[in-house]
Design a protein around this motif. Structure first.
Motif, short mmCIF file in Angstrom:
data_model
loop_
_atom_site.label_atom_id
_atom_site.label_comp_id
_atom_site.label_asym_id
_atom_site.label_seq_id
_atom_site.Cartn_x
_atom_site.Cartn_y
_atom_site.Cartn_z
N LEU A 1 0.94 -1.52 0.30
CA LEU A 1 -0.16 0.10 0.10
C LEU A 1 0.54 1.27 0.80
O LEU A 1 0.28 2.32 -0.69
CB LEU A 1 -0.88 -0.28 1.37
N LEU A 2 1.89 1.39 0.86
CA LEU A 2 3.10 2.08 0.62
C LEU A 2 2.75 2.21 -1.29
O LEU A 2 3.32 3.68 -1.57
CB LEU A 2 4.33 2.18 1.51
N TRP A 3 4.02 1.92 -1.46
CA TRP A 3 4.00 2.35 -3.02
C TRP A 3 3.08 2.73 -3.66
O TRP A 3 3.10 3.33 -4.63
CB TRP A 3 4.91 1.28 -3.19
N LEU A 4 2.24 2.22 -3.21
CA LEU A 4 0.69 2.19 -4.17
C LEU A 4 0.06 3.81 -3.79
O LEU A 4 -0.31 4.23 -4.50
CB LEU A 4 -0.42 1.43 -3.83
N ARG A 5 0.03 4.01 -2.64
CA ARG A 5 -0.04 5.47 -2.10
C ARG A 5 1.02 6.72 -2.71
O ARG A 5 0.35 7.42 -2.91
CB ARG A 5 -0.40 5.73 -0.68
N LEU A 6 1.99 5.76 -2.50
CA LEU A 6 3.12 6.94 -3.04
C LEU A 6 2.65 7.13 -4.58
O LEU A 6 2.92 8.34 -5.26
CB LEU A 6 4.39 6.48 -2.81
N ALA A 7 2.20 6.12 -5.23
CA ALA A 7 2.30 5.57 -7.16
C ALA A 7 0.96 6.80 -7.34
O ALA A 7 1.02 7.96 -7.40
CB ALA A 7 2.34 4.86 -7.50
N GLY A 8 -0.22 6.71 -6.17
CA GLY A 8 -1.62 7.48 -6.57
C GLY A 8 -1.56 9.13 -6.03
O GLY A 8 -1.93 9.76 -7.33
N TRP A 9 -1.39 9.03 -5.13
CA TRP A 9 -0.74 10.75 -4.37
C TRP A 9 0.61 11.81 -5.67
O TRP A 9 -0.17 12.26 -5.99
CB TRP A 9 -0.59 10.69 -3.35
N GLY A 10 1.15 10.65 -6.55
CA GLY A 10 2.49 11.47 -6.93
C GLY A 10 1.40 11.14 -8.31
O GLY A 10 1.45 12.58 -9.22
N LEU A 11 0.54 10.62 -9.11
CA LEU A 11 -0.17 10.61 -9.56
C LEU A 11 -1.48 11.65 -9.60
O LEU A 11 -1.76 12.59 -10.67
CB LEU A 11 -0.61 9.32 -10.34
N ALA A 12 -2.14 11.96 -8.99
CA ALA A 12 -2.86 12.96 -8.48
C ALA A 12 -1.92 14.22 -8.24
O ALA A 12 -2.75 15.41 -9.06
CB ALA A 12 -3.26 12.86 -7.15
N LEU A 13 -1.23 14.56 -7.73
CA LEU A 13 -0.25 16.15 -7.95
C LEU A 13 0.15 15.99 -9.50
O LEU A 13 0.10 17.31 -9.70
CB LEU A 13 1.07 15.12 -6.63
#
Length: 650
Positions: free
Chosen positions: A259-271
């Motif tokens: 989840l950590l990498w998915l969260r980072l990837a998701g927030w990075g995409l959102a940003l």
């Protein structure tokens, strides 16, 4: 509040709104990312729990299989005793019990308890303490035994601490004879620790950690849960021979979802998406601001264009009038609708045709040299104007646009004409009395009227020099007036240049000698040029005289030629003080002097170079100079080279 201030405030508000939208979008996308991660984690948890349940079921099946095999063997022994009517002898049981022990891998011992007392234990070694055990004397076991006898059904009890040591599961089978009388019990002791070790080994192969717990009451057949570390757990009911256990299982090694990498990837995409949208909004805002500024600039340009005091017009690639300002309409006394769409040449003389041809023939946007022309107003009266045009950048030559500037020069031409007439009149009026004065002075200084007394000779010499200077000034004024009025005639023909150079050197040698300067030519010229011989002599005299005046005593003035393409360049070089850099732009203007006191000392009029420039340009040539202050000067003229027949030389 002024308009620029309002625009600035509106722009700042728009930027704030754009960044607020970007931040809100980032938070919304982040919330979506978190919801998706929760759904993903839930699905991963449910999938892991399903796999865990399936593997725990495999472990339970192994446990039941091991127990059932043992219980079936004990049940078979009870049937054998019943068939023998309770008459059992050790020698007869020995082979039977050996077979049971070989088939039941986890059987620790088998005991026969006729009348509820263990009278036979096999194998006896290690189990001696169980021999003679009387169940009614065992408060922990007797209640369970009583329930078995009453139910007439086998039962599994345990795990219990055995008197012979260790823990075991005890499978008791009540034996009833044919007459339905109670004979006793068959007690099969299962090595619980060894059985549990085997089950744990099977669970380890399935990557499970298990725990087996006895239940006193009933429970659900399947219980799903979550451990303290968030990993899934399951609990399965194990029921056999009246006993109930609960087999709890969980993954031996927790594998949390990434989840950590998915969260980072998701927030990075959102940003990234928010930033892109923010930049897009900022770009749109900037584009709108630039468009607004462009519109404002166009309005200001249109206002300046329309209110300019000089006539202005916008022309297309075919020299048609696209727009005109008020000053041009007033100048021509015409309405805009009578001018727009018409060609420029329709409103003037042939010189307007020349400007129109220059515009149409221009290969690329650039300045067009100004010219003077005559326009016609609505009443047909002539208006002298000075025109100049500048091209605007266009995508293609067909879309080129030109800004035309028209300046009314009628008043300046009238003043110029009055000035020229005054100069011409004064020059002509001065020439007659000057001739009457200079003639007698030359006779007196030449001794034609007798010997002049010594005390008068110097005064007469000064008077003669000044009369000659005045005559040169009058001639220069008359020449410049003729050139500006266009009344000077030129007789340009192909001529060899060398004889003209010889003549100029000879004619000016005496003048140069007065300054202690020598005139000389470097090399020889065999070229022909297309010139007016008299006017070229006038130009050479001006250049040689200037060079002699500004050369140091006993210096040389050098004249030489060189070919430059289809032209011939004639140089006049001196070794004087050179020309100051600040004076370079004005050197060919009328009455221009680098230093007034120095010019008077050198007897200059300030008209020679201006006249020379006009004469050279009227002969289709160019004039210029090269000079570094303190290192002398080189004046040059370029003339078109021709052969003896008048054809231009290659």
């Amino acid at each position: 509040m002024s308009r620029p201030s309002r625009l600035g405030t509106r722009s700042r508000r728009r930027r704030t709104l754009n960044w607020t939208i970007s931040l809100g979008l980032l938070l919304l996308l982040g919330l979506g990312v978190e919801l998706l991660l929760q759904q993903y984690a839930l699905r991963q948890f449910e999938s892991a729990q399903q796999r865990l349940t399936a593997r725990a079921g495999e472990v339970r099946a192994v446990l039941l299989s091991e127990l059932n095999a043992t219980l079936h063997l004990a049940t078979g022994l009870a049937s054998y005793i019943g068939a023998r009517q309770g008459q059992v002898h050790s020698p007869e049981l020995q082979p039977w019990l050996d077979g049971l022990l070989r088939q039941g891998r986890h059987i620790r011992n088998i005991g026969l308890a006729p009348g509820n007392r263990i009278a036979f234990v096999y194998p006896l070694a290690g189990n001696e303490r169980a021999l003679g055990l009387y169940y009614p004397d065992q408060p922990q076991q007797w209640p369970a035994v009583q329930r078995l006898i009453a139910s007439r059904a086998p039962g599994l009890d345990g795990p219990l601490q055995l008197v012979q040591g260790g823990r075991g599961l005890i499978y008791r089978v009540p034996v009833f004879l044919g007459d339905d009388s109670y004979w006793g019990l068959i007690s099969t002791v299962i090595d619980y620790d060894r059985l549990y070790a085997q089950v744990e080994r099977v669970a380890g192969e399935l990557d499970l950690a298990i725990h087996l717990e006895r239940l006193e009451g009933t429970a659900a057949s399947l219980v799903k849960g979550r451990a303290a570390d968030g990993t899934p757990t399951v609990a399965l009911q194990v029921q056999l021979a009246g006993a109930q256990w609960q087999l709890e299982a969980r993954a031996a090694q927790a594998r949390p979802a990434p989840l950590l990498w998915l969260r980072l990837a998701g927030w990075g995409l959102a940003l990234a998406v928010s930033a892109l949208i923010g930049l897009s909004l900022h770009g749109q805002h900037r584009q709108a601001s630039l468009l607004l500024a462009l519109n404002q600039s166009q309005r200001q340009f249109r206002q300046a264009f329309d209110q300019a005091p000089q006539g202005l017009a916008l022309l297309d690639a075919e020299a048609r009038l696209l727009s005109v300002n008020r000053s041009l309409c007033r100048l021509l006394q015409r309405e805009p609708r009578s001018l727009l769409g018409h060609r420029l040449a329709q409103f003037g003389d042939n010189r307007l045709h020349s400007l129109q041809e220059q515009l149409l023939a221009a290969p690329a946007p650039g300045p067009v040299r100004g010219l003077q022309a005559c326009l016609l107003d609505a009443q047909g009266e002539a208006i002298d104007v000075e025109l100049s045009a500048a091209a605007l950048e266009g995508d293609t030559p067909e879309h080129a646009r030109w800004i035309l500037h028209l300046q009314d020069i009628r008043e300046s031409k009238r003043l110029q004409r009055l000035q020229n007439e005054f100069v011409s009149t004064v020059s002509h009026e001065l020439r007659t009395p000057l001739t009457a004065i200079s003639g007698p002075l030359e006779l007196l200084n030449g001794g034609a009227l007798g010997e002049v007394p010594g005390h008068l000779r110097q005064m007469l010499q000064i008077a003669g020099d000044n009369s000659r200077r005045l005559a040169l000034l009058i001639n220069d004024l008359l020449d410049i007036g003729k050139l500006e009025a266009g009344r000077m005639l030129f007789d340009c023909q192909p001529r060899p240049l060398q004889p003209l150079i010889d003549q100029a050197l000879q004619a000016n040698q005496a003048y140069a000698a007065d300054y202690g300067v020598r005139l000389r030519q470097l090399g020889h010229c065999a070229d022909w040029v297309h010139i007016d011989a008299h006017r070229l002599q006038q130009v050479l005299s001006n250049l040689l005289a200037n060079a002699a005046r500004f050369s140091p005593p006993r210096g040389d003035v050098e004249l030489f030629t060189e070919r430059r393409g289809q032209c011939l360049r004639l140089h006049v070089r001196d070794h004087g003080p050179g020309i100051p850099a600040a004076f370079h732009p004005r050197i060919f203007q009328k009455f221009a002097q680098a230093d007034a006191s120095d010019s008077r000392r050198q007897n200059g009029t300030g008209l020679g170079l201006a006249i020379s420039k006009e004469l050279v340009e009227h002969m289709a040539g160019r004039i210029g100079f090269d000079s570094v202050e303190g290192q002398g000067a080189i004046f040059w003229i370029e003339l078109p080279r021709v052969d003896a027949s008048g054809e231009q030389s290659a």
